[in-house]
Motif scaffolding. Structure first.
Motif, mmCIF file in Angstrom:
data_model
loop_
_atom_site.group_PDB
_atom_site.id
_atom_site.type_symbol
_atom_site.label_atom_id
_atom_site.label_comp_id
_atom_site.label_asym_id
_atom_site.label_seq_id
_atom_site.Cartn_x
_atom_site.Cartn_y
_atom_site.Cartn_z
ATOM 1 N N ASP A 1 0.824 -1.212 0.000
ATOM 2 C CA ASP A 1 0.000 0.000 0.000
ATOM 3 C C ASP A 1 0.856 1.259 0.000
ATOM 4 N N PHE A 2 2.109 1.106 0.432
ATOM 5 C CA PHE A 2 3.003 2.258 0.540
ATOM 6 C C PHE A 2 4.435 1.771 0.442
ATOM 7 N N VAL A 3 5.263 2.522 -0.274
ATOM 8 C CA VAL A 3 6.687 2.218 -0.387
ATOM 9 C C VAL A 3 7.465 3.438 0.082
ATOM 10 N N GLY A 4 8.390 3.237 1.012
ATOM 11 C CA GLY A 4 9.158 4.379 1.497
ATOM 12 C C GLY A 4 10.265 3.968 2.433
ATOM 13 N N SER A 5 11.125 4.935 2.732
ATOM 14 C CA SER A 5 12.225 4.725 3.676
ATOM 15 C C SER A 5 11.663 4.503 5.074
ATOM 16 N N THR A 6 12.527 4.190 6.016
ATOM 17 C CA THR A 6 12.045 3.964 7.378
ATOM 18 C C THR A 6 11.394 5.227 7.953
ATOM 19 N N SER A 7 11.984 6.389 7.703
ATOM 20 C CA SER A 7 11.384 7.628 8.220
ATOM 21 C C SER A 7 10.057 7.909 7.530
ATOM 22 N N GLN A 8 9.971 7.614 6.240
ATOM 23 C CA GLN A 8 8.710 7.809 5.520
ATOM 24 C C GLN A 8 7.650 6.829 6.000
ATOM 25 N N MET A 9 8.055 5.610 6.320
ATOM 26 C CA MET A 9 7.121 4.642 6.889
ATOM 27 C C MET A 9 6.561 5.131 8.219
ATOM 28 N N ILE A 10 7.459 5.635 9.061
ATOM 29 C CA ILE A 10 7.035 6.133 10.365
ATOM 30 C C ILE A 10 5.953 7.198 10.205
ATOM 31 N N ARG A 11 6.175 8.129 9.282
ATOM 32 C CA ARG A 11 5.193 9.199 9.061
ATOM 33 C C ARG A 11 3.906 8.680 8.445
ATOM 34 N N ALA A 12 4.001 7.593 7.669
ATOM 35 C CA ALA A 12 2.828 7.068 6.969
ATOM 36 C C ALA A 12 1.916 6.239 7.861
ATOM 37 N N VAL A 13 2.436 5.735 8.965
ATOM 38 C CA VAL A 13 1.635 4.852 9.828
ATOM 39 C C VAL A 13 0.304 5.502 10.210
ATOM 40 N N ALA A 14 0.342 6.752 10.622
ATOM 41 C CA ALA A 14 -0.876 7.436 11.079
ATOM 42 C C ALA A 14 -1.920 7.548 9.971
ATOM 43 N N LYS A 15 -1.488 7.567 8.726
ATOM 44 C CA LYS A 15 -2.436 7.693 7.607
ATOM 45 C C LYS A 15 -3.274 6.443 7.423
ATOM 46 N N PHE A 16 -2.834 5.337 8.012
ATOM 47 C CA PHE A 16 -3.550 4.070 7.862
ATOM 48 C C PHE A 16 -4.182 3.624 9.183
ATOM 49 N N ARG A 17 -4.473 4.566 10.056
ATOM 50 C CA ARG A 17 -5.013 4.200 11.363
ATOM 51 C C ARG A 17 -6.412 3.597 11.265
ATOM 52 N N ASP A 18 -7.066 3.746 10.116
ATOM 53 C CA ASP A 18 -8.391 3.150 9.950
ATOM 54 C C ASP A 18 -8.316 1.651 9.661
ATOM 55 N N ARG A 19 -7.140 1.131 9.358
ATOM 56 C CA ARG A 19 -6.979 -0.306 9.098
ATOM 57 C C ARG A 19 -6.851 -1.061 10.423
ATOM 58 N N SER A 20 -7.106 -2.354 10.364
ATOM 59 C CA SER A 20 -6.997 -3.181 11.576
ATOM 60 C C SER A 20 -5.555 -3.282 12.055
ATOM 61 N N VAL A 21 -4.624 -3.269 11.112
ATOM 62 C CA VAL A 21 -3.221 -3.407 11.456
ATOM 63 C C VAL A 21 -2.376 -2.756 10.366
ATOM 64 N N VAL B 1 9.426 -1.454 14.165
ATOM 65 C CA VAL B 1 8.105 -1.569 14.787
ATOM 66 C C VAL B 1 8.091 -0.922 16.168
ATOM 67 N N TYR B 2 9.158 -1.079 16.924
ATOM 68 C CA TYR B 2 9.207 -0.526 18.276
ATOM 69 C C TYR B 2 9.016 0.989 18.258
ATOM 70 N N ARG B 3 9.747 1.662 17.379
ATOM 71 C CA ARG B 3 9.619 3.123 17.305
ATOM 72 C C ARG B 3 8.245 3.521 16.763
ATOM 73 N N ALA B 4 7.753 2.793 15.766
ATOM 74 C CA ALA B 4 6.441 3.115 15.179
ATOM 75 C C ALA B 4 5.331 2.998 16.216
ATOM 76 N N ARG B 5 5.406 2.004 17.079
ATOM 77 C CA ARG B 5 4.391 1.845 18.128
ATOM 78 C C ARG B 5 4.457 2.980 19.136
ATOM 79 N N ARG B 6 5.672 3.390 19.495
ATOM 80 C CA ARG B 6 5.831 4.473 20.470
ATOM 81 C C ARG B 6 5.252 5.781 19.928
ATOM 82 N N LEU B 7 5.441 6.015 18.637
ATOM 83 C CA LEU B 7 4.982 7.272 18.047
ATOM 84 C C LEU B 7 3.514 7.234 17.640
ATOM 85 N N ASN B 8 2.932 6.036 17.599
ATOM 86 C CA ASN B 8 1.532 5.895 17.183
ATOM 87 C C ASN B 8 0.801 4.960 18.147
ATOM 88 N N PRO B 9 0.590 5.393 19.395
ATOM 89 C CA PRO B 9 0.032 4.489 20.405
ATOM 90 C C PRO B 9 -1.373 3.986 20.097
#
Length: 315
Positions: free
Chosen positions: A218-238, A248-256
């Motif tokens: 659904d998305f292709v990007g660097s690790t920093s771009q992935m981190i920023r993109a996580v919030a855009k998919f908060r409507d998905r189950s996972v 994953v550890y950092r992404a979870r901390r930034l998107n509780p």
């Protein structure tokens, strides 16, 4: 948290203050290493932080090419790499003869070298790029009339740059790859994830992953771009991260509020995981191992890196 880990954290805090040190940690580091770091980020973020810090000592929790780059960018500071054996198979895949052959076969084509490369390659390159900046810099060159570039050492990222920009991109070496992304974020694992979750999952993959994996994402990007993109998919189950599992550890901390999981939990970079709290504490206590680089090579690499960053940031 165990008493042993807490003691190490306290010891590192004391030594950091004593040495006037900062700890820079890559996104793929162990959780406890990320927790003691002053900054966690991708290669570009850490490179910029290394250039901007006023600390006397930089402890680099990452692989060898990152520590070497920090040393090149900071010739007047001490750079410590706690585990010098923590290398990068992708960076080590680039050989001087590969570069010389590509230059000879494609005269006039700019040589873009990925940041995941040895320092000598950065010094010989026309531009140094990250997974986040590679396509942007190639697009800038295309607007200036460049029709072909030579790119090393990751062939999957080279393919991605060509797909996104339309600029003919020649990979050097022809089969350079990150083993974690090539084999553990392969189409097999992406299909397994899609079969399990269907459209309930958002799949984010790194451009170092194979072409078919990128196409299914659904998305292709660097690790920093992935981190920023996580919030855009908060409507998905996972949200499934198709890269080394440490992100994953950092992404979870930034998107509780978002469920974030690794696309493949066994996608582990063994070299990244060699850096431990004990190794960091030992390095700060002994002020070794210091990263030593050839000053002439470092100066040229620094010039190429700084110019590349300027081109990308001003456009």
């Amino acid at each position: 948290m165990s008493g042993f880990i807490e003691e190490l954290r306290e010891k590192i805090a004391r030594l950091k203050e004593k040495r006037r040190a900062v700890i820079l940690a890559h996104n793929y580091q162990l959780p406890e290493v990320q927790d003691v770091a002053d900054l966690v980020g991708d290669s570009l973020e850490l490179a910029r932080a290394a250039m901007e810090t006023d600390a006397d000592v930089i402890v680099f929790a990452g692989v060898r090419f990152m520590a070497e780059m920090a040393a090149a960018l900071n010739p007047d500071r001490v750079v410590l790499h706690p585990v010098p054996e923590a290398g990068c198979p992708l960076a080590d895949s680039l050989a001087r003869e590969d570069v010389a052959r590509a230059r000879e076969e494609h005269p006039g084509a700019p040589f873009l070298v990925y940041v995941n490369s040895p320092l000598w390659a950065k010094a010989e390159a026309d531009y140094v790029v990250t997974s986040a900046s590679a396509a942007k810099l190639a697009s800038i060159l295309a607007r200036e009339g460049v029709e072909k570039i030579v790119f090393g050492p990751d062939r999957n990222l080279a393919e991605y740059v060509e797909e996104v920009t339309g600029v003919k991109t020649v990979p050097v070496p022809t089969r350079g790859h990150c083993p974690v992304h090539e084999f553990l974020i392969s189409p097999y694992y992406v299909r397994k994830a899609r079969e399990k979750w269907g459209d309930r999952a958002a799949i984010l993959v790194h451009p170092e992953a194979p072409r078919e994996s990128r196409r299914m994402a659904d998305f292709v990007g660097s690790t920093s771009q992935m981190i920023r993109a996580v919030a855009k998919f908060r409507d998905r189950s996972v949200v499934l991260l198709g890269t080394e599992e440490g992100l994953v550890y950092r992404a979870r901390r930034l998107n509780p509020g978002v469920r974030v999981e690794p696309l493949n939990p066994i996608a582990v970079c063994i070299d990244m995981k060699k850096i431990t709290l004990q190794a960091i504490a030992d390095a700060l206590e002994k002020m070794e191992p210091k990263v030593r680089v050839d000053p002439n090579v470092a100066r040229r690499a620094r010039e190429v890196i700084e110019e590349s960053v300027r081109i990308v940031t001003r456009s």
